[in-house]
Design a protein around this motif. Structure first.
Motif, short mmCIF file in Angstrom:
data_model
loop_
_atom_site.label_atom_id
_atom_site.label_comp_id
_atom_site.label_asym_id
_atom_site.label_seq_id
_atom_site.Cartn_x
_atom_site.Cartn_y
_atom_site.Cartn_z
N GLY A 48 35.03 -18.14 57.96
CA GLY A 48 35.98 -18.31 56.88
C GLY A 48 37.27 -17.55 57.07
O GLY A 48 38.15 -17.59 56.21
N THR A 49 37.40 -16.85 58.19
CA THR A 49 38.62 -16.07 58.44
C THR A 49 39.84 -16.96 58.50
O THR A 49 40.91 -16.62 57.96
CB THR A 49 38.48 -15.27 59.74
OG1 THR A 49 37.36 -14.38 59.63
CG2 THR A 49 39.73 -14.45 60.03
N ALA A 50 39.72 -18.10 59.16
CA ALA A 50 40.87 -18.99 59.30
C ALA A 50 41.38 -19.47 57.95
O ALA A 50 42.59 -19.52 57.69
CB ALA A 50 40.50 -20.18 60.18
N ALA A 51 40.45 -19.84 57.06
CA ALA A 51 40.85 -20.32 55.74
C ALA A 51 41.54 -19.21 54.94
O ALA A 51 42.45 -19.47 54.14
CB ALA A 51 39.63 -20.83 54.98
N ARG A 52 41.11 -17.97 55.17
CA ARG A 52 41.74 -16.84 54.46
C ARG A 52 43.13 -16.55 55.00
O ARG A 52 44.06 -16.30 54.23
CB ARG A 52 40.87 -15.60 54.61
CG ARG A 52 41.52 -14.32 54.09
CD ARG A 52 40.65 -13.10 54.31
NE ARG A 52 40.46 -12.77 55.70
CZ ARG A 52 41.32 -12.07 56.45
NH1 ARG A 52 42.48 -11.68 55.92
NH2 ARG A 52 41.07 -11.79 57.71
N VAL A 53 43.30 -16.59 56.31
CA VAL A 53 44.54 -16.15 56.94
C VAL A 53 45.58 -17.27 57.01
O VAL A 53 46.77 -17.02 56.80
CB VAL A 53 44.25 -15.61 58.36
CG1 VAL A 53 45.54 -15.24 59.08
CG2 VAL A 53 43.33 -14.40 58.29
N LEU A 54 45.16 -18.48 57.28
CA LEU A 54 46.10 -19.60 57.45
C LEU A 54 45.76 -20.69 56.44
O LEU A 54 44.78 -21.44 56.60
CB LEU A 54 46.02 -20.15 58.88
CG LEU A 54 46.97 -21.30 59.23
CD1 LEU A 54 48.41 -20.97 58.85
CD2 LEU A 54 46.88 -21.62 60.71
N ARG A 55 46.54 -20.76 55.38
CA ARG A 55 46.26 -21.67 54.26
C ARG A 55 47.10 -22.94 54.34
O ARG A 55 48.24 -22.92 54.79
CB ARG A 55 46.53 -20.95 52.94
CG ARG A 55 45.68 -19.70 52.74
CD ARG A 55 46.07 -18.98 51.48
NE ARG A 55 45.33 -17.72 51.33
CZ ARG A 55 45.57 -16.84 50.37
NH1 ARG A 55 46.53 -17.09 49.46
NH2 ARG A 55 44.86 -15.73 50.31
#
Length: 465
Positions: free
Chosen positions: A96-103
């Motif tokens: 879920g890091t990508a969804a948090r960092v790059l929206r």
């Protein structure tokens, strides 16, 4: 089973470095991106948390402004492809890091809804943001705290910020802000280190400012003032280097002057193996030698006082033998091993009398390279026990009347330094500073190049600042 908790899975650690060539690190490992994806990442960082529409990304990253309508969908697909590549790089474990960092967001425009992308890194995940926060706090801190924090912040800078897009309009404001902040950090670091009494540490920073701003008169004046202060502070210093040791500071200093003017230091005086002190008619010991001057400078000309202290220190040292009156009619006749060192107390400090030469029955002192090395090793051992962690000053032993003929003055100095460095590695509490004192009249005949070469070969130590 009851009582057994779930294992905690650590979140992915991200570090985006833009204070120099762009780097993406995930869980401590560098991730290589394609050139276009790297530009995409830089463009999103330069937006400073603002959402960037697809059309803007196509213009700034791909250089495709005012695309025909029939190619717009292809452009959006290309952006989505690069965004997907970046998200995979940011989130290899898919936690879920990508969804948090790059929206992904939708913006309302006159032409209808448009997709936009926003980079939302957490604290410490972008070096430029951490740099900004650290410098901002340091600029308001007292000098010692400011110097420490500014040094840490400037260590993050690896080159020109956002180097890959330097000169491009979308990054201009961001780069200007970071460059101005870096400049403020350097100037404040110079000021803090100067106020802390460390112009030597302020100087290289001031030099970098003057180099980057050749027309800045204030920077030039600051640099000139620091150089003048260091010249005045060094006085008779000819050379100063930190010994390459881990975790502590020990200095080696070569200076022009008189050994007996080093009033804050313990002293080293070379003797022969008979520990003679008589200077009558310059027959046994020359009155102009360091041994001869010792009696006048520290014992008010009373040789008997020095003799008593030497004999007290030699009581526990086994003698090598005793010469006959016929073989050696003048001077002392009891011989001690080369390297014998006596710590003579004088007014709260120590004079280390060390035998580095043999006095022949012809009253000529002779010494060799091996004798000097042996004497130095014994000297350091005695200093470690009796030196009370004071600075230690010594003349260029082996360059006087009992000359070590195999070595010139520069090589003698290098031998002393080599031996001292080895001793410091064995004993961390030897002395905070070794001073090798060279008489002004001997300086022209002393090449200090061998000593400089020793430190260049050794490199800086962890204790050097």
């Amino acid at each position: 089973m009851r009582g057994q908790g779930r294992a905690v899975v650590a979140m992915t650690r991200i570090r985006i470095r833009v204070l120099g060539p762009v780097q993406l690190e995930v869980d401590g490992a560098e991730v290589r991106l394609t050139p276009l994806t790297t530009r995409l990442l830089v463009r999103l960082v330069a937006a400073e948390g603002e959402a960037v529409p697809v059309r803007t990304l196509r213009r700034d990253v791909w250089g495709m402004a005012d695309e025909p309508r029939h190619l717009a969908q292809r452009g959006r697909n290309e952006v989505q492809k690069r965004v997907l590549e970046l998200r995979r790089a940011l989130d290899p474990r898919q936690d879920g890091t990508a969804a948090r960092v790059l929206r992904t967001e939708q913006q309302v425009t006159v032409a209808g809804p448009e997709t936009a992308y926003r980079l939302v890194p957490g604290p410490g995940e972008v070096d430029s943001e951490e740099f900004t926060a650290v410098v901002g706090a340091a600029l308001l801190a007292p000098p010692a705290t400011a110097a420490h924090r500014l040094g840490e912040a400037l260590a993050m800078v690896r080159g020109r910020p956002l180097a890959e897009v330097h000169g491009e309009e979308f990054a201009a404001a961001y780069i200007r802000r970071l460059a101005a902040l870096q400049d403020s950090a350097r100037r404040e670091l110079v000021s803090a280190r100067t106020r802390l009494g460390r112009p030597d540490l302020a100087l290289p920073v001031a030099e970098s400012i003057a180099r980057d701003h050749p027309d800045d008169r204030e920077a030039a004046r600051t640099l000139d003032a620091l150089r003048a202060e260091l010249r005045a502070r060094h006085g008779d210093e000819l050379l100063r280097h930190a010994v390459p040791l881990p975790g502590r500071r020990v200095d080696v200093v070569l200076l022009r002057g008189d050994l007996f003017e080093q009033q804050d230091a313990n002293l080293v005086v070379g003797f022969t193996d008979t520990f003679d002190t008589a200077t009558d008619q310059d027959v046994v010991i020359s009155r102009g030698s360091v041994q001869g001057q010792l009696v006048d400078h520290l014992f008010a000309g009373q040789r008997r006082l020095l003799d008593e202290k030497l004999q007290a220190g030699l009581r526990g040292v086994p003698a090598l033998g005793t010469e006959s009156v016929r073989d050696k009619p003048r001077g002392r006749r009891v011989r001690y091993p080369v390297g014998t060192t006596v710590a003579v107390p004088v007014d709260g400090r120590r004079v280390f009398a060390t035998a580095y030469s043999r006095l022949g029955n012809d009253l000529v002192a002779r010494s060799r390279h091996e004798d000097l090395r042996t004497s130095l090793e014994s000297l350091w051992a005695a200093v470690a026990v009796h030196g009370q962690f004071r600075p230690l000053a010594l003349p260029l032993i082996g360059a006087g009347l009992a000359r070590v003929t195999e070595l010139d003055r520069g090589q003698l100095a290098a031998l002393i330094v080599d031996s001292f460095i080895a001793a410091c590695r064995r004993d961390p509490a030897l002395t905070p500073e070794l001073r090798i004192v060279i008489r002004a009249e001997d300086l022209a005949g002393t090449d200090l190049g061998p000593v400089e070469k020793r430190f260049q070969q050794a490199g800086p130590g962890e204790g050097e600042t």
